[in-house]
Write a protein that holds these residues in place. Structure first.
Motif, PDB file in Angstrom:
ATOM      1  N   GLN A   8     -48.181  55.678 -14.427  1.00 60.13           N
ATOM      2  CA  GLN A   8     -48.871  56.480 -13.762  1.00 60.13           C
ATOM      3  C   GLN A   8     -50.192  56.128 -13.057  1.00 60.13           C
ATOM      4  OE1 GLN A   8     -48.492  60.424 -15.094  1.00 60.13           O
ATOM      5  NE2 GLN A   8     -46.382  60.494 -14.571  1.00 60.13           N
ATOM      6  N   ALA A   9     -50.686  55.893 -11.939  1.00 56.99           N
ATOM      7  CA  ALA A   9     -51.926  55.344 -11.532  1.00 56.99           C
ATOM      8  C   ALA A   9     -52.482  54.119 -11.887  1.00 56.99           C
ATOM      9  CB  ALA A   9     -52.928  56.440 -11.755  1.00 56.99           C
ATOM     10  N   GLY A  10     -51.299  53.038 -12.297  1.00 56.44           N
ATOM     11  CA  GLY A  10     -51.672  51.845 -12.669  1.00 56.44           C
ATOM     12  C   GLY A  10     -51.648  51.738 -14.243  1.00 56.44           C
ATOM     13  N   ARG A  11     -51.835  52.679 -15.041  1.00 51.28           N
ATOM     14  CA  ARG A  11     -51.920  52.878 -16.400  1.00 51.28           C
ATOM     15  C   ARG A  11     -50.733  53.411 -17.072  1.00 51.28           C
ATOM     16  NH1 ARG A  11     -56.807  56.461 -17.888  1.00 51.28           N
ATOM     17  NH2 ARG A  11     -56.378  55.068 -19.898  1.00 51.28           N
ATOM     18  N   LEU A  12     -50.293  52.592 -18.164  1.00 54.01           N
ATOM     19  CA  LEU A  12     -49.370  52.985 -19.139  1.00 54.01           C
ATOM     20  C   LEU A  12     -49.636  54.265 -19.948  1.00 54.01           C
ATOM     21  CD1 LEU A  12     -46.580  52.128 -20.386  1.00 54.01           C
ATOM     22  CD2 LEU A  12     -47.983  50.915 -22.310  1.00 54.01           C
ATOM     23  N   ARG A  13     -48.891  55.174 -19.692  1.00 56.02           N
ATOM     24  CA  ARG A  13     -48.856  56.591 -19.967  1.00 56.02           C
ATOM     25  C   ARG A  13     -48.307  56.698 -21.250  1.00 56.02           C
ATOM     26  NH1 ARG A  13     -47.283  62.329 -17.251  1.00 56.02           N
ATOM     27  NH2 ARG A  13     -47.716  63.600 -18.879  1.00 56.02           N
ATOM     28  N   THR A  14     -46.928  56.455 -21.427  1.00 55.08           N
ATOM     29  CA  THR A  14     -46.158  56.648 -22.851  1.00 55.08           C
ATOM     30  C   THR A  14     -45.059  55.395 -22.988  1.00 55.08           C
ATOM     31  OG1 THR A  14     -45.167  58.060 -24.209  1.00 55.08           O
ATOM     32  CG2 THR A  14     -44.520  58.236 -21.876  1.00 55.08           C
ATOM     33  N   VAL A  15     -44.816  55.188 -24.135  1.00 48.91           N
ATOM     34  CA  VAL A  15     -43.710  54.473 -24.285  1.00 48.91           C
ATOM     35  C   VAL A  15     -42.877  55.081 -25.402  1.00 48.91           C
ATOM     36  CG1 VAL A  15     -42.958  52.194 -25.374  1.00 48.91           C
ATOM     37  CG2 VAL A  15     -45.064  52.151 -24.217  1.00 48.91           C
ATOM     38  N   ARG A  16     -41.447  55.054 -24.799  1.00 42.25           N
ATOM     39  CA  ARG A  16     -40.378  55.564 -25.645  1.00 42.25           C
ATOM     40  C   ARG A  16     -39.299  54.700 -25.858  1.00 42.25           C
ATOM     41  NH1 ARG A  16     -42.331  60.210 -28.160  1.00 42.25           N
ATOM     42  NH2 ARG A  16     -43.572  61.459 -26.772  1.00 42.25           N
ATOM     43  N   VAL A  36     -41.285  64.032 -19.626  1.00 44.49           N
ATOM     44  CA  VAL A  36     -42.499  63.359 -18.930  1.00 44.49           C
ATOM     45  C   VAL A  36     -42.493  63.759 -17.401  1.00 44.49           C
ATOM     46  CG1 VAL A  36     -44.117  61.672 -18.437  1.00 44.49           C
ATOM     47  CG2 VAL A  36     -43.078  61.807 -20.585  1.00 44.49           C
ATOM     48  N   ASP A  37     -43.394  64.438 -16.757  1.00 40.85           N
ATOM     49  CA  ASP A  37     -43.285  64.795 -15.446  1.00 40.85           C
ATOM     50  C   ASP A  37     -43.707  63.329 -14.704  1.00 40.85           C
ATOM     51  OD1 ASP A  37     -42.546  67.202 -15.262  1.00 40.85           O
ATOM     52  OD2 ASP A  37     -44.725  67.873 -15.580  1.00 40.85           O
ATOM     53  N   LEU A  38     -42.946  62.974 -13.595  1.00 42.15           N
ATOM     54  CA  LEU A  38     -43.352  61.846 -12.782  1.00 42.15           C
ATOM     55  C   LEU A  38     -43.700  62.220 -11.533  1.00 42.15           C
ATOM     56  CD1 LEU A  38     -40.117  59.638 -13.822  1.00 42.15           C
ATOM     57  CD2 LEU A  38     -42.290  59.654 -14.768  1.00 42.15           C
ATOM     58  N   VAL A  39     -45.180  61.879 -11.544  1.00 44.12           N
ATOM     59  CA  VAL A  39     -45.875  62.394 -10.043  1.00 44.12           C
ATOM     60  C   VAL A  39     -45.558  61.156  -9.131  1.00 44.12           C
ATOM     61  CG1 VAL A  39     -47.793  63.684 -11.053  1.00 44.12           C
ATOM     62  CG2 VAL A  39     -48.037  61.293 -10.669  1.00 44.12           C
ATOM     63  N   CYS A  40     -45.646  61.568  -7.645  1.00 44.35           N
ATOM     64  CA  CYS A  40     -45.442  60.521  -6.770  1.00 44.35           C
ATOM     65  C   CYS A  40     -46.373  59.424  -7.137  1.00 44.35           C
ATOM     66  CB  CYS A  40     -45.517  61.196  -5.457  1.00 44.35           C
ATOM     67  SG  CYS A  40     -44.654  62.696  -5.048  1.00 44.35           S
ATOM     68  N   GLY A  41     -45.700  58.175  -6.942  1.00 47.23           N
ATOM     69  CA  GLY A  41     -46.449  56.950  -7.095  1.00 47.23           C
ATOM     70  C   GLY A  41     -46.245  56.584  -8.633  1.00 47.23           C
ATOM     71  N   SER A  42     -45.814  57.177  -9.422  1.00 39.90           N
ATOM     72  CA  SER A  42     -45.338  56.513 -10.804  1.00 39.90           C
ATOM     73  C   SER A  42     -44.049  56.164 -11.065  1.00 39.90           C
ATOM     74  CB  SER A  42     -45.499  57.866 -11.864  1.00 39.90           C
ATOM     75  OG  SER A  42     -44.616  58.854 -11.474  1.00 39.90           O
ATOM     76  N   HIS A  43     -43.936  55.297 -11.939  1.00 43.82           N
ATOM     77  CA  HIS A  43     -42.506  54.573 -12.156  1.00 43.82           C
ATOM     78  C   HIS A  43     -42.446  54.713 -13.662  1.00 43.82           C
ATOM     79  CE1 HIS A  43     -44.972  50.973 -12.431  1.00 43.82           C
ATOM     80  NE2 HIS A  43     -44.017  50.306 -13.258  1.00 43.82           N
ATOM     81  N   VAL A  44     -41.003  54.117 -14.037  1.00 41.18           N
ATOM     82  CA  VAL A  44     -40.712  54.094 -15.432  1.00 41.18           C
ATOM     83  C   VAL A  44     -39.911  52.609 -15.477  1.00 41.18           C
ATOM     84  CG1 VAL A  44     -38.957  54.629 -17.280  1.00 41.18           C
ATOM     85  CG2 VAL A  44     -40.038  56.536 -15.829  1.00 41.18           C
TER      86      VAL A  44
END
Length: 176
Positions: A12-20, A128-136
């Motif tokens: 999200q926003a170019g930053r790694l938020r979490t890894v599962r 995890v909520d994925l806001v617009c612009g985020s990716h997995v």
């Protein structure tokens, strides 16, 4: 035997938020939103499709007999090296499940101009909520899960889908 797992990175926003890491599947769906999910799907850097559906299941062969099968995806023997992508109630009748090599890097993106955000869950947990612009980003984990089997694992798998899912079990017709 070794069971494939998936490594799922939420960006999200170019930053790694979490890894599962998951044994069965990563689910990306519309969450509580009344709107269809709008998702971009890329495989190995190539845009494959844009999804409009209730969601998308990205499953391992071990997870292929769970939610994936209920959504119309294929059941895959766990020794097959692949990843399954199965839409959930797609808006297009032509959007069918696909199977990609386990070497593929899969990106599922919520477009910046999507009508609503999305939600990712990992083996049915850790939402995890994925806001617009985020990716997995989803790749095969370098850490498979070792399992001990009393029989050949393919034999156990076929016996399991027959006994638990009644796979291809039907009542024989009698003479008329």
């Amino acid at each position: 035997s070794l069971r494939t797992r998936l490594k799922c990175e939420v960006w999200q926003a170019g930053r790694l938020r979490t890894v599962r890491r998951v044994l069965n599947e990563c689910l990306i769906d519309r969450g509580a939103s009344p709107f269809l999910s709008r998702l971009g799907v890329s495989v190995d850097g190539h845009q494959v499709t844009k999804v409009q559906a209730d969601g998308l299941i990205i499953a391992t062969p071990s997870g292929s007999t769970a939610y994936n099968t209920a959504a119309g995806g294929a059941m895959v023997v766990p020794s097959v090296n692949c990843t399954l992508l199965t839409p959930i109630a797609p808006h297009s009748l032509s959007f069918r499940p696909i199977i990609v090599p386990d070497t593929a890097s899969i990106d599922i993106a919520v477009p910046i101009d999507a009508r609503a955000s999305a939600r990712a869950s990992f083996d049915g947990r850790h939402q995890v909520d994925l806001v617009c612009g985020s990716h997995v980003r989803i790749q095969t984990s370098r850490r498979p899960l070792p399992l001990l089997n009393m029989n050949r694992h393919e034999t156990d798998w076929y016996n399991s889908i027959t006994s638990k899912l009644n796979w291809n079990v039907r009542v024989e017709q009698g003479d008329a």
